[in-house]
Design a protein around this motif. Structure first.
Motif, mmCIF file in Angstrom:
data_model
loop_
_atom_site.group_PDB
_atom_site.id
_atom_site.type_symbol
_atom_site.label_atom_id
_atom_site.label_comp_id
_atom_site.label_asym_id
_atom_site.label_seq_id
_atom_site.Cartn_x
_atom_site.Cartn_y
_atom_site.Cartn_z
ATOM 1 N N GLU A 111 0.476 -1.568 0.092
ATOM 2 C CA GLU A 111 0.074 -0.075 0.474
ATOM 3 C C GLU A 111 0.782 1.351 0.175
ATOM 4 O OE1 GLU A 111 -3.176 0.094 -0.647
ATOM 5 O OE2 GLU A 111 -3.092 -2.084 -0.849
ATOM 6 N N GLU A 112 1.853 1.307 0.370
ATOM 7 C CA GLU A 112 3.003 2.207 0.521
ATOM 8 C C GLU A 112 3.228 3.335 -0.500
ATOM 9 O OE1 GLU A 112 6.680 4.238 3.385
ATOM 10 O OE2 GLU A 112 5.877 2.118 3.522
ATOM 11 N N VAL A 113 3.929 1.627 -1.123
ATOM 12 C CA VAL A 113 4.466 1.840 -2.745
ATOM 13 C C VAL A 113 3.671 2.086 -3.033
ATOM 14 C CG1 VAL A 113 5.195 0.901 -4.685
ATOM 15 C CG2 VAL A 113 5.948 -0.248 -2.514
ATOM 16 N N LYS A 114 2.459 2.024 -3.310
ATOM 17 C CA LYS A 114 1.137 2.198 -4.412
ATOM 18 C C LYS A 114 1.117 3.713 -4.748
ATOM 19 C CE LYS A 114 -2.030 -1.845 -4.477
ATOM 20 N NZ LYS A 114 -3.191 -2.571 -4.001
ATOM 21 N N GLN A 115 1.672 4.121 -3.839
ATOM 22 C CA GLN A 115 1.452 5.842 -3.306
ATOM 23 C C GLN A 115 2.399 6.457 -4.193
ATOM 24 O OE1 GLN A 115 2.212 7.545 0.436
ATOM 25 N NE2 GLN A 115 2.662 6.688 0.686
ATOM 26 N N TYR A 116 2.952 6.072 -4.597
ATOM 27 C CA TYR A 116 4.366 6.377 -5.658
ATOM 28 C C TYR A 116 4.215 6.195 -7.362
ATOM 29 C CZ TYR A 116 6.315 8.104 -0.667
ATOM 30 O OH TYR A 116 6.147 8.651 0.460
ATOM 31 N N ALA A 117 3.540 4.886 -7.304
ATOM 32 C CA ALA A 117 3.759 4.216 -8.391
ATOM 33 C C ALA A 117 2.646 5.430 -9.678
ATOM 34 C CB ALA A 117 3.076 2.889 -8.008
ATOM 35 N N ALA A 118 2.694 4.485 -10.858
ATOM 36 C CA ALA A 118 1.764 4.885 -11.744
ATOM 37 C C ALA A 118 1.531 3.725 -12.422
ATOM 38 C CB ALA A 118 2.052 5.819 -11.900
ATOM 39 N N ASP A 119 -0.042 2.994 -11.915
ATOM 40 C CA ASP A 119 -0.230 1.531 -12.720
ATOM 41 C C ASP A 119 1.010 0.994 -12.776
ATOM 42 O OD1 ASP A 119 -2.162 0.298 -14.260
ATOM 43 O OD2 ASP A 119 -1.057 1.144 -16.732
ATOM 44 N N GLY A 120 1.132 0.246 -11.760
ATOM 45 C CA GLY A 120 2.037 -0.523 -10.929
ATOM 46 C C GLY A 120 3.201 -0.339 -11.679
ATOM 47 N N THR A 121 3.974 0.839 -12.366
ATOM 48 C CA THR A 121 5.424 1.369 -12.603
ATOM 49 C C THR A 121 5.525 1.826 -11.235
ATOM 50 O OG1 THR A 121 4.595 1.621 -14.682
ATOM 51 C CG2 THR A 121 7.004 2.206 -14.050
ATOM 52 N N VAL A 122 7.267 1.448 -10.869
ATOM 53 C CA VAL A 122 7.616 2.207 -9.636
ATOM 54 C C VAL A 122 9.232 2.699 -10.068
ATOM 55 C CG1 VAL A 122 6.349 1.156 -8.158
ATOM 56 C CG2 VAL A 122 8.585 0.268 -9.367
ATOM 57 N N CYS A 123 9.548 3.789 -10.000
ATOM 58 C CA CYS A 123 11.196 4.225 -9.862
ATOM 59 C C CYS A 123 11.524 4.681 -8.588
ATOM 60 C CB CYS A 123 10.509 6.231 -10.246
ATOM 61 S SG CYS A 123 11.698 6.556 -10.805
ATOM 62 N N TYR A 124 12.885 3.483 -8.466
ATOM 63 C CA TYR A 124 13.841 4.151 -7.332
ATOM 64 C C TYR A 124 14.925 5.044 -7.725
ATOM 65 C CZ TYR A 124 10.495 1.294 -4.826
ATOM 66 O OH TYR A 124 9.734 -0.148 -5.051
ATOM 67 N N SER A 125 15.830 4.769 -6.966
ATOM 68 C CA SER A 125 17.076 5.428 -7.517
ATOM 69 C C SER A 125 17.555 3.853 -6.989
ATOM 70 C CB SER A 125 17.677 6.292 -5.697
ATOM 71 O OG SER A 125 19.433 6.245 -6.039
ATOM 72 N N ALA A 126 18.979 4.341 -8.709
ATOM 73 C CA ALA A 126 19.502 3.133 -8.910
ATOM 74 C C ALA A 126 21.061 3.147 -8.829
ATOM 75 C CB ALA A 126 19.571 2.993 -10.374
ATOM 76 N N ILE A 127 20.908 4.189 -7.872
ATOM 77 C CA ILE A 127 22.214 4.014 -6.735
ATOM 78 C C ILE A 127 22.787 3.053 -5.598
ATOM 79 C CG2 ILE A 127 24.637 5.473 -5.678
ATOM 80 C CD1 ILE A 127 23.708 5.578 -8.703
ATOM 81 N N CYS A 128 23.242 2.055 -5.209
ATOM 82 C CA CYS A 128 23.062 1.756 -4.489
ATOM 83 C C CYS A 128 23.402 2.131 -2.814
ATOM 84 C CB CYS A 128 23.806 0.334 -4.381
ATOM 85 S SG CYS A 128 24.385 -0.598 -3.094
ATOM 86 N N THR A 129 22.855 1.740 -1.923
ATOM 87 C CA THR A 129 23.078 2.575 -0.692
ATOM 88 C C THR A 129 24.361 1.723 0.483
ATOM 89 O OG1 THR A 129 21.492 0.889 0.360
ATOM 90 C CG2 THR A 129 20.681 2.945 -0.414
ATOM 91 N N HIS A 130 24.617 1.028 -0.536
ATOM 92 C CA HIS A 130 26.107 0.536 0.580
ATOM 93 C C HIS A 130 27.273 1.186 0.229
ATOM 94 C CE1 HIS A 130 29.024 -3.248 -0.088
ATOM 95 N NE2 HIS A 130 29.237 -2.893 1.078
#
Length: 208
Positions: A111-130
């Motif tokens: 549910e948390e992810v849905k509020q930032y997504a668009a029709d199932g498409t999600v976008c994240y930073s591609a830079i690893c936090t490690h």
């Protein structure tokens, strides 16, 4: 003139001179301060902002605007950079602007992810936090994002939470929306992208 009057007068004169010298010192400092170089952010270094389009960061379509049809349902992810729609500037000058898009079944998203997504498409930073490597691989068997450097695993259905490997925190989310069949940035990152001070691992850093 009484000693008391003379002492008072000296005090007033001294205070006036002190204020005057203080103001004079400030006026001398002002030009020096104004000479300090101002930090200039180049357009290609600016962080993603609402309304930015997303373009391919790699491959034969590098620089082309991404449409929803470019994203295969169920993965893998597509690496992208934000693009200012007015100036046409691709914001590829800043490493932490690299993001990934992945299209999933909306029913699988938390549910948390849905509020930032668009029709199932999600976008994240591609830079690893490690250590700052690019999270550019897809574990199709488990449906997880994979950082190839030290095998960090992130679940895109649950806010890119860490499910394996050494990363200390999830990949920050970049909210998106759909406009004319294209994913468009709907706001800033939900948390700072990249490696945060104090969470670095020993042994240096990675490059994209």
């Amino acid at each position: 003139m009484s000693k008391k009057t003379d002492t008072t007068r000296r005090a007033i004169v001294g205070a006036t001179l002190g204020v005057g010298l203080g103001i004079g010192s400030l006026s001398l400092l002002a030009p020096v301060i104004s000479l300090r170089p101002k930090k200039v952010v180049n357009p290609e270094d600016e962080p993603p902002k609402e309304g930015d389009l997303l373009v391919f960061a790699t491959g034969d379509k590098t620089g082309q605007e991404i449409t929803i049809d470019d994203l295969p349902l169920g993965g893998p992810e597509v690496l992208a950079y934000p693009k200012d729609p007015q100036s046409g500037v691709v914001k590829s000058g800043e490493k932490n602007n690299l993001v990934l898009l992945i299209r999933l079944d909306p029913a699988e998203l938390s549910e948390e992810v849905k509020q930032y997504a668009a029709d199932g498409t999600v976008c994240y930073s591609a830079i690893c936090t490690h250590l700052g490597c690019a999270v550019g691989e897809w574990d199709a068997q488990r449906g997880l994002l994979l950082c190839p450097c030290h095998k960090g695993l992130f679940d895109p259905r649950k806010g890119a939470e860490v499910v394996g490997g050494p990363p200390p925190r999830p990949l920050p989310t970049l909210p998106i929306k759909l406009e004319n069949g294209k994913p468009v940035v709907a706001g800033g990152f939900t948390s700072p992208p990249g490696v945060l001070a104090g969470t670095e691992a020993a042994g240096g850093s990675c490059t994209i």
